[in-house]
Design an enzyme around this catalytic site. Structure first.
Site, PDB file in Angstrom:
ATOM      1  N   CYS A   3      67.908  44.511   0.080  1.00  0.00           N
ATOM      2  CA  CYS A   3      67.652  45.875  -0.388  1.00  0.00           C
ATOM      3  C   CYS A   3      66.346  45.985  -1.163  1.00  0.00           C
ATOM      4  O   CYS A   3      65.776  47.064  -1.275  1.00  0.00           O
ATOM      5  CB  CYS A   3      68.831  46.366  -1.237  1.00  0.00           C
ATOM      6  SG  CYS A   3      69.226  45.297  -2.638  1.00  0.00           S
TER       7      CYS A   3
ATOM      8  N   GLU B 262      75.041  51.065  -4.977  1.00  0.00           N
ATOM      9  CA  GLU B 262      73.721  50.440  -4.880  1.00  0.00           C
ATOM     10  C   GLU B 262      73.330  50.500  -3.419  1.00  0.00           C
ATOM     11  O   GLU B 262      73.971  49.883  -2.564  1.00  0.00           O
ATOM     12  CB  GLU B 262      73.705  49.004  -5.385  1.00  0.00           C
ATOM     13  CG  GLU B 262      72.270  48.466  -5.383  1.00  0.00           C
ATOM     14  CD  GLU B 262      72.146  47.053  -5.889  1.00  0.00           C
ATOM     15  OE1 GLU B 262      71.854  46.878  -7.072  1.00  0.00           O
ATOM     16  OE2 GLU B 262      72.355  46.123  -5.084  1.00  0.00           O
TER      17      GLU B 262
END
Length: 483
Positions: free
Chosen positions: A285, A251
């Site tokens: 993120c 990720e």
């Protein structure tokens, strides 16, 4: 936890005090929180050997109920330390206390969820292909897992991989960041207190350098990698893992667009857009770093968003009135400020946040929100992950233009769509090349369902039963009567 002596690493069921001593700093003040031993190659190799031995020679990989009990007990220990974990994480990262408390609570809940998954694993198949010819397929633990975790959400991001890995029957070595060393130590203390967790099954290492992660990537004794962090480092992890043909979940970075259509209540949307920029101090993120707005409401949103960003209260993480804490360090402040300064060459700076001039904030790593308007998607502030409270303001003409702009980066982590039309939300969401889309919201999260980042934001499933499958292999058995 005793902060008067340097914290150690938890390896093979005992504390290890090897490695150089470093300080962990509070970005709100620039002062040391405490000291810790930074793990290196020797500590990493010891942890990998312990994990391999525990997987190969004990019953951990073959007994689901003991795994479930250990995860439940681990959850209890984390839950009891929730306030302490939240406060220390806030001190070491500068994140607001309500955020870090929530992260500690979510980590405990996620461990408990994976304890349940250990008990109810499914996925096997059986087939009678022909008379007296039988097949069955059974999921088995993949082996030793290397987990590499970033500093911005270390509790939840560590547990997000630890939970399903251990539930599947794997053993794990976790590389944690030096910026959150004392938070990591509190988590390791919770592991040490989990009596039902056998030695070697779970080792936690804190590192400031760059020895542990490459060893996890390259070691033939590590079967699976789970990496969360920047796209640039993720590419290196993927390339190293490919050389070993090693299964990897990634990720990585994001560049989250917020698509705002002309049928919304702008007064209701503005606070959400501001929170999208300031959540986790913009070091997330899925920070809402791109504001895409329909031309019909662009003037209204621009005016109100500029006013709202200019009044965001910047200050120490422990001040209840603070709405935006510091960045992780002053190097991050300099990097973000340089990107905004350079953006003046290709965009209109609507809000030039920057470094506060108040004397009481001088020693911290503070940065006020910035907003830059641009028509061009091929510019650095649109294309690159900033990791700070900086947004671009982009105007679109219609749905097709909004979708084109939203998809115009290499990232595919998440997006938000704001509209009063449910069908439009679904229609636009379907066309966005993102692993997750939120409607009339930002930053929603769940562990109950799988999610998969796309493009340069990574690959692999996070959440739901698919999270367990990342740490399993499926073995196929065929049976026929002899002769």
């Amino acid at each position: 936890m005793n902060t008067s002596t340097p914290a150690g690493n938890w390896i093979d069921g005992r504390w290890n005090y090897g490695g150089e001593i470093h300080e962990s700093l509070d970005p709100s003040t620039g002062r040391a929180v405490g000291a810790f031993h930074s793990a290196g190659g020797e500590e990493a190799r010891a942890a990998i050997t312990a994990a391999r031995t525990a997987f190969d020679t004990t019953g951990w990989s073959r007994q689901a109920e003991p795994r479930a009990r250990a995860l439940d007990e681990f959850a209890d220990r984390v839950e009891r330390r929730g306030e302490e974990l939240g406060r220390m994480l806030s001190r070491e990262t500068g994140r607001l206390l309500w955020e870090t408390r929530m992260e500690a609570e979510m980590a405990a809940r996620l461990l408990r969820l994976n304890a349940a998954r250990a008990r109810v694993q499914t996925g096997g198949q059986a087939l009678e292909q022909a008379p007296e010819t039988y097949w069955h397929a059974v999921p088995e633990p993949a082996g030793v897992v290397g987990i590499i975790v970033p500093w911005n959400g270390p509790l939840l991001l560590a547990v997000r991989a630890i939970g399903p890995a251990l539930a599947a029957g794997c053993t794990a070595v976790v590389k944690l960041p030096g910026q959150t060393a004392l938070t990591n130590t509190l988590l390791a203390e919770a592991v040490a207190e989990t009596a039902s967790l056998p030695p070697g099954v779970l080792s936690l290492l804190t590192e400031t350098g760059n020895e542990v992660a490459p060893l996890l990537v390259d070691s033939p004794e590590v079967d699976v990698l789970s990496y969360t962090g920047s796209t640039g480092v993720g590419r290196l992890v993927a390339a190293g893992a490919a050389a070993r043909v090693k299964r990897t979940t990634l990720e990585l970075g994001g560049k989250t667009p917020l698509l705002i259509f002309d049928d919304v209540d702008i007064d209701a949307v503005v606070p959400v857009v501001v929170r999208a920029a300031t959540l986790m101090n913009g070091q997330y993120c899925a920070t809402g770093s791109r504001v895409l707005v329909h031309r019909a409401v662009a003037d209204e949103l621009r005016t109100k968003l500029v006013a709202a960003l200019r009044t965001v209260r910047v200050g120490p993480a422990d001040d209840p009135d603070t709405r935006l804490g510091p960045l992780i360090d002053k190097a991050a402040v300099a990097r973000v400020d340089r990107l905004v300064e350079e953006a003046a060459a290709y965009g209109k700076v609507l809000v030039r946040g920057g470094i506060p001039d108040e004397p009481e904030l001088r020693d911290g790593a503070y940065y006020r929100p910035s907003l830059v308007e641009t028509d061009d998607v091929d510019v650095p502030l649109v294309q690159e992950e900033v990791f700070g409270p900086v947004q671009t303001f982009e105007v679109f003409e219609d749905e097709a233009d909004a979708i084109r702009r939203a998809n115009a980066t290499d990232f595919g982590l998440a997006a938000s769509v704001f509209t009063a039309d449910d069908l439009r939300a679904r229609r636009v969401g379907r066309e966005l090349r993102m692993g997750e889309v939120w409607f009339n919201a930002h930053g929603l999260t769940t562990s109950q369902m799988a999610g998969t980042p796309v493009k340069q934001s990574g690959y692999g499933s996070f959440g739901g039963s698919a999270a367990l499958e990342q740490f399993q292999v499926v073995k196929r058995y065929g049976t026929r009567r002899p002769g």
